[in-house]
Design a protein around this motif. Structure first.
Motif, short mmCIF file in Angstrom:
data_model
loop_
_atom_site.label_atom_id
_atom_site.label_comp_id
_atom_site.label_asym_id
_atom_site.label_seq_id
_atom_site.Cartn_x
_atom_site.Cartn_y
_atom_site.Cartn_z
N ARG A 126 6.19 3.05 1.17
CA ARG A 126 5.02 3.25 2.01
C ARG A 126 3.72 3.11 1.20
O ARG A 126 2.73 2.59 1.70
CB ARG A 126 5.06 4.64 2.68
CG ARG A 126 3.98 4.79 3.76
CD ARG A 126 4.06 6.12 4.48
NE ARG A 126 3.20 6.12 5.66
CZ ARG A 126 1.90 6.28 5.64
NH1 ARG A 126 1.27 6.48 4.49
NH2 ARG A 126 1.21 6.24 6.77
N LYS A 127 3.74 3.55 -0.05
CA LYS A 127 2.56 3.36 -0.90
C LYS A 127 2.26 1.87 -1.06
O LYS A 127 1.10 1.45 -1.01
CB LYS A 127 2.80 3.99 -2.27
CG LYS A 127 2.70 5.52 -2.28
CD LYS A 127 2.80 6.04 -3.70
CE LYS A 127 2.60 7.56 -3.73
NZ LYS A 127 2.64 8.09 -5.11
N ILE A 128 3.31 1.09 -1.25
CA ILE A 128 3.13 -0.36 -1.42
C ILE A 128 2.54 -0.99 -0.17
O ILE A 128 1.64 -1.83 -0.25
CB ILE A 128 4.49 -1.02 -1.76
CG1 ILE A 128 4.99 -0.52 -3.12
CG2 ILE A 128 4.37 -2.54 -1.76
CD1 ILE A 128 6.44 -0.88 -3.40
N LEU A 129 3.02 -0.58 1.00
CA LEU A 129 2.65 -1.23 2.25
C LEU A 129 1.42 -0.64 2.92
O LEU A 129 0.76 -1.32 3.70
CB LEU A 129 3.82 -1.17 3.23
CG LEU A 129 5.10 -1.90 2.82
CD1 LEU A 129 6.19 -1.67 3.85
CD2 LEU A 129 4.83 -3.39 2.65
N VAL A 130 1.11 0.63 2.62
CA VAL A 130 0.03 1.29 3.37
C VAL A 130 -1.03 1.87 2.44
O VAL A 130 -2.14 1.33 2.32
CB VAL A 130 0.60 2.40 4.29
CG1 VAL A 130 -0.53 3.05 5.09
CG2 VAL A 130 1.64 1.83 5.24
N THR A 131 -0.71 2.97 1.78
CA THR A 131 -1.76 3.73 1.08
C THR A 131 -2.35 2.99 -0.12
O THR A 131 -3.51 3.19 -0.46
CB THR A 131 -1.23 5.10 0.64
OG1 THR A 131 -0.07 4.91 -0.18
CG2 THR A 131 -0.86 5.94 1.84
N GLU A 132 -1.55 2.14 -0.78
CA GLU A 132 -2.06 1.41 -1.94
C GLU A 132 -1.88 -0.10 -1.74
O GLU A 132 -1.74 -0.85 -2.70
CB GLU A 132 -1.34 1.88 -3.21
CG GLU A 132 -1.57 3.37 -3.50
CD GLU A 132 -0.81 3.86 -4.73
OE1 GLU A 132 -0.23 3.01 -5.44
OE2 GLU A 132 -0.79 5.08 -4.96
N GLY B 55 9.56 8.68 10.34
CA GLY B 55 8.52 9.42 9.65
C GLY B 55 7.27 8.61 9.40
O GLY B 55 7.34 7.41 9.12
N LYS B 56 6.13 9.26 9.52
CA LYS B 56 4.86 8.61 9.22
C LYS B 56 4.49 8.77 7.75
O LYS B 56 3.54 8.15 7.28
CB LYS B 56 3.75 9.19 10.11
CG LYS B 56 3.94 8.89 11.59
CD LYS B 56 2.78 9.43 12.42
CE LYS B 56 2.97 9.10 13.90
NZ LYS B 56 1.86 9.60 14.73
N ALA B 57 5.25 9.61 7.05
CA ALA B 57 4.93 9.85 5.65
C ALA B 57 5.72 8.95 4.71
O ALA B 57 5.50 8.96 3.51
CB ALA B 57 5.21 11.32 5.30
N ASP B 58 6.66 8.17 5.27
CA ASP B 58 7.45 7.29 4.41
C ASP B 58 7.78 6.01 5.15
O ASP B 58 7.29 5.77 6.26
CB ASP B 58 8.72 8.00 3.92
CG ASP B 58 9.63 8.43 5.06
OD1 ASP B 58 9.66 7.74 6.09
OD2 ASP B 58 10.31 9.46 4.93
N ALA B 59 8.61 5.17 4.54
CA ALA B 59 9.00 3.89 5.14
C ALA B 59 10.50 3.88 5.36
O ALA B 59 11.16 2.89 5.08
CB ALA B 59 8.58 2.75 4.23
N SER B 60 11.03 4.96 5.91
CA SER B 60 12.47 5.05 6.12
C SER B 60 12.93 4.25 7.34
O SER B 60 14.13 4.03 7.51
CB SER B 60 12.90 6.51 6.26
OG SER B 60 12.21 7.14 7.32
N GLY C 54 1.70 -0.89 8.17
CA GLY C 54 0.46 -1.21 7.46
C GLY C 54 -0.21 -2.46 8.00
O GLY C 54 0.14 -2.99 9.07
N SER C 55 -1.15 -2.98 7.25
CA SER C 55 -1.97 -4.10 7.70
C SER C 55 -1.19 -5.40 7.86
O SER C 55 -1.63 -6.32 8.53
CB SER C 55 -3.13 -4.33 6.72
OG SER C 55 -2.64 -4.66 5.43
N LYS C 56 0.00 -5.48 7.23
CA LYS C 56 0.82 -6.69 7.35
C LYS C 56 2.00 -6.47 8.30
O LYS C 56 2.89 -7.31 8.37
CB LYS C 56 1.35 -7.09 5.96
CG LYS C 56 0.29 -7.46 4.94
CD LYS C 56 -0.47 -8.69 5.36
CE LYS C 56 -1.30 -9.25 4.21
NZ LYS C 56 -2.25 -8.29 3.65
#
Length: 411
Positions: free
Chosen positions: A30-36, A344-349, A356-358
């Protein structure tokens, strides 16, 4: 694949001689795809559209990417997709008219025909009926060849040799030529409109100059239409196969579809209805985009790992969706798990459409299309595999059945 990566949230590996880092932790994904996401660009490994142009939504430029997402959005948003439902139903019935009781059909090829006819018939409007039909048929050939395109290993290397992918190249050429003719006719008749194609053709800058050439419009449309069809065809193939193997699931699904068709959907809990749970479970176990890659744009920290700029970062929705910590008995097909399990909205499970944007801009279109196809097919036909059939999974451009012949019988 699961055994190889078990217990390693981040692990180094090599794919076709290219070093990469494999990430299995859904929080890190999720960090890769959304937060970062600003720290990660498009990776070259497994890029299905690598042979298409870099304009429009495939552009590396974030501003251009967002612009062309906005252009496509009016044709893919939920309220617009609802308008497509009658046409979708007619298209499914039209394709199924060639089926005969007791005669095996290649389900994947048929799902390509259906999804391609739907994509062309709803997104490109105003064309003569014979042209729309021809575009759908040519797109279905291209989609089927794209689905079977190897992504890695010796098979991918052989397919990448000059002249090796003859069928794929011919299919793409045939579809693109007819699409280019349609675009040329639209340019000669500015008063004509053709839905999404017209929107691309009339896109202009502040000075009123067209942004995309006719050739680039063609490339953008090819990308959009193939992306909208190869995934749907693969998911529907798995859905029909699972129904043939799970009679109790089929019974519940048919009941729910009947109620939904009559406007009286059954709510058997606080979670989504049974049809949606069924499709969610199909997408959990058989995500069509089963593996993805990003590349670091600068030196980044991912969890406890430091990754230099240019690092290929690979992750797999197939593995994320089968994580036993989030999905008990992960290999069991169980639509009712979605009564108590929530993405979950907190992870990419759970990322069958990415996040995310893609993330997939066509998600609302896909959910509606999958339900319509499922409803119309199962209302008329009961499909079963031939005796002794063993269906294998093919992890190629999409995650699809290796070969799926099914015998239709009237309901």
């Amino acid at each position: 694949m699961e055994r190889l990566l078990r217990g390693h949230p981040v692990r180094n590996l090599t794919v076709d001689g290219v070093d990469a880092v494999f990430v299995k932790d859904p929080i890190l994904v999720r960090k890769i795809l959304v937060t970062e996401s600003k720290n990660y660009g498009k990776g070259e490994l497994f890029r299905k559209a690598r042979n298409l142009s870099r304009v429009g939504m495939l552009s590396e430029d974030e501003t251009m990417h967002r612009h062309y997402r906005r252009l496509a959005n009016p044709y893919l948003r939920s309220t617009k997709v609802d308008e497509y439902v009658p046409a979708m139903r007619d298209i499914v019935r039209d394709v199924m008219a060639s089926w005969r009781a007791g005669e095996p059909v290649d389900v994947q090829a048929e799902m390509c025909r259906i999804s391609c006819a739907i994509a062309v018939g709803t997104l490109i409007t105003g064309l003569p009926a014979e042209t729309t039909k021809a575009l759908g048929e040519r797109l279905s050939v291209l989609a089927w060849e794209m689905i079977r395109k190897p992504l890695y290993g010796s098979a991918a290397a052989r397919a990448a040799r000059p002249g090796a992918s003859g069928r794929l190249a011919r299919a793409r050429k045939d579809f693109r030529e007819l699409l280019a003719e349609c675009i040329a006719e639209l340019l000669d008749s500015p008063e004509s409109t053709a839905g999404y194609l017209s929107t691309l053709l009339t896109d202009s800058d502040a000075q009123g100059n067209r942004v995309l050439t006719a050739d680039q419009v063609c490339e953008e449309a090819v990308m959009m239409l193939t992306a909208a069809t190869v995934t749907t065809a693969s998911v529907m193939s798995w859905a029909l196969y699972v129904l043939s193997e799970e009679p109790l699931v089929e019974e519940k699904l048919l009941k729910d579809l009947t109620h939904r068709r009559n406007g009286s959907a059954v709510h058997d809990g606080a979670g989504p209805g049974y049809t949606l749970r069924f499709l969610m479970e199909i997408l959990r176990l058989y995500p069509p985009v089963w593996i993805s890659c990003r590349k670091t744009l600068s030196d980044v920290a991912l969890g406890d790992h430091s990754l230099p700029a240019g690092t290929n970062v690979v992750f797999s929705s197939y593995l994320l969706h089968r994580d036993p910590e989030r999905y008990p008995d992960p290999h069991r097909f169980d639509p009712d798990r979605w009564l108590t399990t929530h993405p979950g909205k907190a992870d990419a499970s759970y990322i069958p459409f990415g996040i995310g944007s893609k993330g997939c801009i066509g998600e609302p279109f896909a959910w509606q299309e999958l339900e319509v196809i499922l409803d119309v097919v199962t209302q008329e036909w009961k499909l079963g595999t031939e005796a002794g059939s063993h269906i294998r999974t093919a992890p190629e451009t999409t995650l699809h059945p290796r070969r799926l012949l099914m015998v239709p019988q009237p309901r």
